[in-house]
Design an enzyme around this catalytic site. Structure first.
Site: not given
Ligand code: NAP
Length: 478
Positions: A223, A332, A276, A225, A429, A298
């Site tokens: 899935k 991240c 995420g 984003s 962040e 992650e």
């Molecule tokens: P996010 O809002 O958590 O979204 C990540 C994914 O989860 C997206 O595909 C999102 O879908 C999905 N999602 C949201 N709500 C969900 C739910 N209730 N059930 C299942 N899936 C759900 O994070 P983001 O804003 O896309 O990414 C930024 C974050 O990722 C930052 O905090 C960053 O630090 C972290 N990150 C970490 C790493 C690492 O290696 N540690 C790498 C990259 C990013 P939708 O987008 O379709 O809503």
């Protein structure tokens, strides 16, 4: 008119405009009347390569959402609508899981060498379509084209690596404590994997999960984003072309909570892998408990970058710039806090500001751009909130600190001085182009400040992961 503006605003705030069945075009591709020439030419090139996919992939077939709903994918640099993709939910996800489950029995029975060959072919196809994939990524995510090309290499490298590792999944023979026993460890694929990925690395976060899963014989439901599904769909198309069988890799996108719940509730899904935000990661971890799934997360970070008095200032500037401003601060592993020792603070700050001034803000399709837009209006508002909080507590803006004159979600590369540990900029962040400078006196102070965060711990693989990435970033910078 008012309704169109309301929809536009909802989309800008991060809630994408979902269209009913009757609104979607048959091709799924929409053209804004204001489509810029470069973007239109880039889209045409991607389409000509056969990589502009807008439907989900289930059991090897490209499929519309069952209720015909679609979701707009927008170019954050211009607001242009690039495409309408299928807006899927629980029913489509259940079918994707069923297809992955059926295919697991054949895919896991192949030899490691056969799986390796298919993965290697996928890698070759990603590399031979490098430019189209990079253009797609820049269009839907906004990152500069040079960074997008870098991500294609980086993303493809996971497939190449795991194509090799597929053949090296050895077991163990353990000396037993009883003389009439043999202890053998045989590694087996767990089954169907649910992979949920973020928008900031539209390709690499997918290949980093799908590569190892397919290599060891698992099948996957991805899935991506809702902000960046096009790159994921293009990569999946190349996987099919590479001979990865129908059903081994499925892609569904749309209603995130519905898709997430379907993955969590299924007893056929044996593992969840997620990159995420920490908030969503916690939900997935809790939701995996009922069916006792394996979970790999992650999550968000709060990485410090420490500059000591005796640092080589040129190296420190170059490293800090690379660590902070990659993807406009939206990674991240971006340095969220730059800790600078008092003796070098003024000198570092003025040289750093000069370096930040040289960053070119613009549409990522332009070669000269080094800073693209933020992903959406919500991201800009978060940065604004952090800046307001910091200045109200005594920090001062040394550079930038406001929206860029280009409009949309462009934000000026910003340096904030005298940041302290009671500010949001220090604690959370920012995920934007804001470099907080935090002065410190002694090495002990710096270590204490660096560890004054609830992101990661010394025994946490995510923390080690940060070190790995920071190390590689620093190496690139040097
Ligand atoms: P996010 O809002 O958590 O979204 C990540 C994914 O989860 C997206 O595909 C999102 O879908 C999905 N999602 C949201 N709500 C969900 C739910 N209730 N059930 C299942 N899936 C759900 O994070 P983001 O804003 O896309 O990414 C930024 C974050 O990722 C930052 O905090 C960053 O630090 C972290 N990150 C970490 C790493 C690492 O290696 N540690 C790498 C990259 C990013 P939708 O987008 O379709 O809503």
């Amino acid at each position: 008119m008012a309704m169109a503006m309301a929809m536009r605003r909802a989309a800008a705030l991060g809630a994408r405009h979902i269209l009913g069945a009757s609104s979607s075009s048959s091709s799924g591709i929409l053209r804004s009347r204001h489509m810029s020439v470069d973007a239109a030419a880039a889209l045409e090139r991607i389409r000509a390569a056969g990589l502009l996919r807008t439907q989900g992939l289930i059991g090897g077939k490209w499929i519309d959402a069952y209720d015909g709903k679609t979701i707009e994918v927008e170019n954050p640099a211009t607001g242009e609508i690039l495409a309408n993709v299928s807006c899927m939910g629980s029913r489509e996800t259940s079918d994707a899981i069923a297809s992955a489950h059926t295919t697991f029995y054949s895919w896991s029975k192949l030899t490691a060498s056969e799986r390796s060959k298919a993965l290697r072919k996928w890698y070759d196809l990603i590399i031979s379509n490098k430019e189209e994939l990079a253009l797609l990524m820049t269009l839907e995510q906004g990152k500069p084209i040079k960074e997008a090309l870098g991500e294609v290499n980086y993303g493809a490298s996971f497939i190449e690596y795991f194509a090799e590792e597929a053949k090296r999944i050895y077991g163990d023979i353990i000396p037993p404590t009883l003389s009439d026993r043999r202890l053998l460890v045989l590694k087996q694929p767990v089954g169907v994997v649910g992979a949920i990925t973020p928008w900031n690395f539209p390709l690499a976060m997918i290949t980093r999960k799908v590569g190892p899963a397919l290599a060891c014989g698992c099948t996957v439901v991805v899935k991506p984003s809702e902000f960046t599904p096009l790159t994921a769909l293009a990569a999946a198309d190349l996987a099919l072309q590479a001979g990865i069988p129908a059903g081994a890799l499925n892609v569904v996108m749309g209603n995130a909570p519905e898709i997430g719940d379907a993955l969590l509730q299924s007893t056929q899904v044996r593992k969840i892998t997620f990159t995420g935000s920490t908030a969503v990661g916690k939900k997935l971890m809790a939701g995996s408990a009922d069916t006792v799934k394996k979970v790999s997360l992650e999550l968000g970070g709060n990485a410090p970058c420490i500059v000591f008095d005796d640092a080589d200032i040129d190296v420190a500037i170059k490293g800090s710039l690379a660590a902070k401003f990659r993807n406009s601060g939206q990674t991240c592993v971006c340095a969220n806090r730059i800790l600078v020792q008092e003796g070098i603070y003024e000198k570092f700050a003025s040289a750093f500001i000069k370096a930040v001034q040289s960053l070119q803000v613009g549409n990522g399709l332009e070669e000269s751009t080094s800073q693209g837009p933020l992903i959406n209006e919500a991201a800009v508002q978060k940065v604004e909130k952090f800046i307001k909080d910091a200045t109200s507590k005594g920090a001062h803006i040394m550079l930038g600190g406001k929206r860029h004159s280009l409009g949309m979600t462009f934000y000026e590369p910003t340096v904030v001085g005298n940041v302290s540990n009671d500010m949001l900029l220090f604690r959370e962040e920012a995920f934007g182009p804001v470099a907080p400078l935090v002065p410190f006196k002694t090495e002990e102070d710096a270590i204490h400040m660096a560890n004054d965060t609830n992101a990661g711990s010394l025994s946490d693989p995510v923390y080690l992961n940060y070190y790995f990435f920071l190390f590689s970033l620093v190496c690139q910078a040097l």
